[in-house]
Write a protein that holds these residues in place. Structure first.
Motif, PDB file in Angstrom:
ATOM      1  N   SER A 125     -49.056  23.801  14.150  1.00 14.28           N
ATOM      2  CA  SER A 125     -47.885  23.566  13.292  1.00 14.28           C
ATOM      3  C   SER A 125     -48.164  23.978  11.858  1.00 14.28           C
ATOM      4  N   LEU A 126     -49.347  23.657  11.367  1.00 17.25           N
ATOM      5  CA  LEU A 126     -49.692  23.999   9.983  1.00 17.25           C
ATOM      6  C   LEU A 126     -49.896  25.503   9.805  1.00 17.25           C
ATOM      7  N   ALA A 127     -50.171  26.212  10.877  1.00 18.88           N
ATOM      8  CA  ALA A 127     -50.343  27.667  10.794  1.00 18.88           C
ATOM      9  C   ALA A 127     -49.026  28.369  10.473  1.00 18.88           C
ATOM     10  N   SER A 128     -47.908  27.672  10.635  1.00 19.12           N
ATOM     11  CA  SER A 128     -46.598  28.274  10.360  1.00 19.12           C
ATOM     12  C   SER A 128     -46.399  28.563   8.878  1.00 19.12           C
ATOM     13  N   GLY A 129     -47.173  27.899   8.022  1.00 20.45           N
ATOM     14  CA  GLY A 129     -47.053  28.137   6.588  1.00 20.45           C
ATOM     15  C   GLY A 129     -45.880  27.433   5.932  1.00 20.45           C
ATOM     16  N   ASN A 130     -45.237  26.504   6.643  1.00 18.39           N
ATOM     17  CA  ASN A 130     -44.137  25.759   6.049  1.00 18.39           C
ATOM     18  C   ASN A 130     -44.605  24.984   4.821  1.00 18.39           C
ATOM     19  N   THR A 131     -43.703  24.828   3.869  1.00 13.20           N
ATOM     20  CA  THR A 131     -43.948  23.938   2.737  1.00 13.20           C
ATOM     21  C   THR A 131     -43.843  22.518   3.264  1.00 13.20           C
ATOM     22  N   LEU A 132     -44.774  21.657   2.859  1.00 12.64           N
ATOM     23  CA  LEU A 132     -44.796  20.274   3.327  1.00 12.64           C
ATOM     24  C   LEU A 132     -44.052  19.390   2.337  1.00 12.64           C
ATOM     25  N   LEU A 133     -43.354  18.404   2.839  1.00 12.11           N
ATOM     26  CA  LEU A 133     -42.573  17.483   2.027  1.00 12.11           C
ATOM     27  C   LEU A 133     -43.004  16.062   2.342  1.00 12.11           C
ATOM     28  N   PHE A 134     -43.203  15.268   1.291  1.00  8.23           N
ATOM     29  CA  PHE A 134     -43.643  13.885   1.443  1.00  8.23           C
ATOM     30  C   PHE A 134     -42.863  12.965   0.514  1.00  8.23           C
ATOM     31  N   GLY A 135     -42.706  11.731   0.930  1.00  9.10           N
ATOM     32  CA  GLY A 135     -42.353  10.658   0.014  1.00  9.10           C
ATOM     33  C   GLY A 135     -43.634  10.201  -0.672  1.00  9.10           C
ATOM     34  N   ARG A 136     -43.520   9.378  -1.677  1.00  7.82           N
ATOM     35  CA  ARG A 136     -44.685   8.967  -2.460  1.00  7.82           C
ATOM     36  C   ARG A 136     -45.763   8.284  -1.611  1.00  7.82           C
ATOM     37  N   LYS A 137     -45.390   7.317  -0.800  1.00 13.76           N
ATOM     38  CA  LYS A 137     -46.394   6.564  -0.032  1.00 13.76           C
ATOM     39  C   LYS A 137     -47.163   7.477   0.915  1.00 13.76           C
ATOM     40  N   THR A 138     -46.453   8.328   1.631  1.00 11.91           N
ATOM     41  CA  THR A 138     -47.126   9.249   2.549  1.00 11.91           C
ATOM     42  C   THR A 138     -47.981  10.241   1.769  1.00 11.91           C
ATOM     43  N   TYR A 139     -47.452  10.730   0.651  1.00 14.79           N
ATOM     44  CA  TYR A 139     -48.216  11.659  -0.174  1.00 14.79           C
ATOM     45  C   TYR A 139     -49.526  11.013  -0.630  1.00 14.79           C
ATOM     46  N   GLU A 140     -49.453   9.810  -1.155  1.00 14.62           N
ATOM     47  CA  GLU A 140     -50.669   9.155  -1.649  1.00 14.62           C
ATOM     48  C   GLU A 140     -51.681   8.938  -0.536  1.00 14.62           C
ATOM     49  N   MET A 141     -51.207   8.577   0.651  1.00 11.14           N
ATOM     50  CA  MET A 141     -52.100   8.392   1.795  1.00 11.14           C
ATOM     51  C   MET A 141     -52.751   9.726   2.184  1.00 11.14           C
ATOM     52  N   MET A 142     -51.958  10.781   2.277  1.00 16.09           N
ATOM     53  CA  MET A 142     -52.464  12.102   2.661  1.00 16.09           C
ATOM     54  C   MET A 142     -53.399  12.677   1.591  1.00 16.09           C
ATOM     55  N   ALA A 143     -53.019  12.519   0.313  1.00 13.70           N
ATOM     56  CA  ALA A 143     -53.834  13.053  -0.786  1.00 13.70           C
ATOM     57  C   ALA A 143     -55.176  12.337  -0.892  1.00 13.70           C
ATOM     58  N   ALA A 144     -55.233  11.108  -0.419  1.00 11.63           N
ATOM     59  CA  ALA A 144     -56.509  10.376  -0.427  1.00 11.63           C
ATOM     60  C   ALA A 144     -57.396  10.793   0.742  1.00 11.63           C
ATOM     61  N   PHE A 145     -56.780  11.232   1.851  1.00 11.50           N
ATOM     62  CA  PHE A 145     -57.558  11.538   3.050  1.00 11.50           C
ATOM     63  C   PHE A 145     -57.963  13.008   3.168  1.00 11.50           C
TER      64      PHE A 145
ATOM     65  N   PHE B  12     -61.588  16.893  11.174  1.00  9.50           N
ATOM     66  CA  PHE B  12     -60.480  17.792  11.519  1.00  9.50           C
ATOM     67  C   PHE B  12     -60.528  19.025  10.626  1.00  9.50           C
ATOM     68  N   PRO B  13     -61.523  19.914  10.783  1.00  7.90           N
ATOM     69  CA  PRO B  13     -61.727  21.005   9.825  1.00  7.90           C
ATOM     70  C   PRO B  13     -60.524  21.937   9.631  1.00  7.90           C
ATOM     71  N   LYS B  14     -59.894  22.390  10.713  1.00 10.08           N
ATOM     72  CA  LYS B  14     -58.763  23.315  10.564  1.00 10.08           C
ATOM     73  C   LYS B  14     -57.549  22.626   9.942  1.00 10.08           C
ATOM     74  N   VAL B  15     -57.276  21.408  10.378  1.00 10.14           N
ATOM     75  CA  VAL B  15     -56.140  20.670   9.829  1.00 10.14           C
ATOM     76  C   VAL B  15     -56.384  20.399   8.338  1.00 10.14           C
ATOM     77  N   ALA B  16     -57.593  19.970   7.994  1.00  9.38           N
ATOM     78  CA  ALA B  16     -57.909  19.686   6.585  1.00  9.38           C
ATOM     79  C   ALA B  16     -57.737  20.933   5.725  1.00  9.38           C
ATOM     80  N   GLU B  17     -58.256  22.052   6.196  1.00  6.99           N
ATOM     81  CA  GLU B  17     -58.132  23.294   5.432  1.00  6.99           C
ATOM     82  C   GLU B  17     -56.663  23.643   5.199  1.00  6.99           C
ATOM     83  N   ARG B  18     -55.875  23.577   6.259  1.00  5.26           N
ATOM     84  CA  ARG B  18     -54.462  23.968   6.146  1.00  5.26           C
ATOM     85  C   ARG B  18     -53.650  22.963   5.332  1.00  5.26           C
ATOM     86  N   MET B  19     -53.960  21.679   5.462  1.00  5.07           N
ATOM     87  CA  MET B  19     -53.271  20.667   4.650  1.00  5.07           C
ATOM     88  C   MET B  19     -53.565  20.882   3.170  1.00  5.07           C
ATOM     89  N   ASN B  20     -54.808  21.173   2.858  1.00  4.24           N
ATOM     90  CA  ASN B  20     -55.198  21.336   1.458  1.00  4.24           C
ATOM     91  C   ASN B  20     -54.652  22.621   0.844  1.00  4.24           C
TER      92      ASN B  20
END
Length: 182
Positions: A39-59, A69-77
């Motif tokens: 899913s992350l390989a699609s290159g879509n822009t990701l959208l978050f609310g604040r709580k989810t963003y803070e959780m994701m940005a911390a992880f 999760f090396p590939k997921v981490a790379e693509r998320m970042n």
């Protein structure tokens, strides 16, 4: 024209988080991880609310995420990320930006040329669904019941009817369901 898709994991009893805002009940199976990578390989822009963003940005920027999760981490970042918040004034995760207070209007504009995926963010999902901006809904149903929590569509004003586009059963018993709105 771009599309706005949502992805949310939920329990069998329909909650996306517990009453204590906990999501640790969600299990990241090997198949779910592979689905995330694809899913992350699609290159879509990701959208978050604040709580989810803070959780994701911390992880995801953490070395532990890269080990697990090396590939997921790379693509998320590396992904472009949009954040809806009235309480934070800046973002600290690479490629992240805050949307203005009239974010619904901004999403409509962005959708003209950009594919966007909303991750989690239950209250944002509800608002976008009510504004009829979501083109595709994906729910990963975990085989667990937590008894009480937050429902994505709690207090929704108008019913939303869905068309089933796809379903997939993972080996761990999770079910991925993809819908469009009717």
């Amino acid at each position: 024209m771009g599309k706005l898709n949502s992805f949310t994991f939920i329990t069998l009893d329909g909650y996306y988080k517990s009453i204590k805002h906990d999501t640790s009940w969600h299990h990241h199976s090997e198949e779910a991880t592979k689905f995330s990578e694809e899913s992350l390989a699609s290159g879509n822009t990701l959208l978050f609310g604040r709580k989810t963003y803070e959780m994701m940005a911390a992880f995801w920027p953490d070395p532990m995420a890269n080990e697990s999760f090396p590939k997921v981490a790379e693509r998320m970042n590396l992904a472009n990320k949009l954040v809806i918040s009235n309480s934070i004034t800046q973002t600290n995760w690479k490629n992240s930006q805050l949307l203005p207070s009239d974010w619904l209007r901004e999403i409509k504009k962005l959708k003209e040329n950009t594919n966007i995926t909303l991750l989690g963010s239950g209250s944002i999902l509800k608002q976008l669904a009510e504004a009829e901006l979501i083109d595709q809904f994906q729910f990963l149903i975990d085989p667990i019941v937590i008894g009480n929590g937050y429902s994505i569509f709690k207090d929704i004003i108008n019913p939303i009817h869905f068309n089933l586009l796809d379903s997939k059963i993972f080996q761990d018993g999770s079910i991925l369901i993809t819908y469009s709105k009717k």
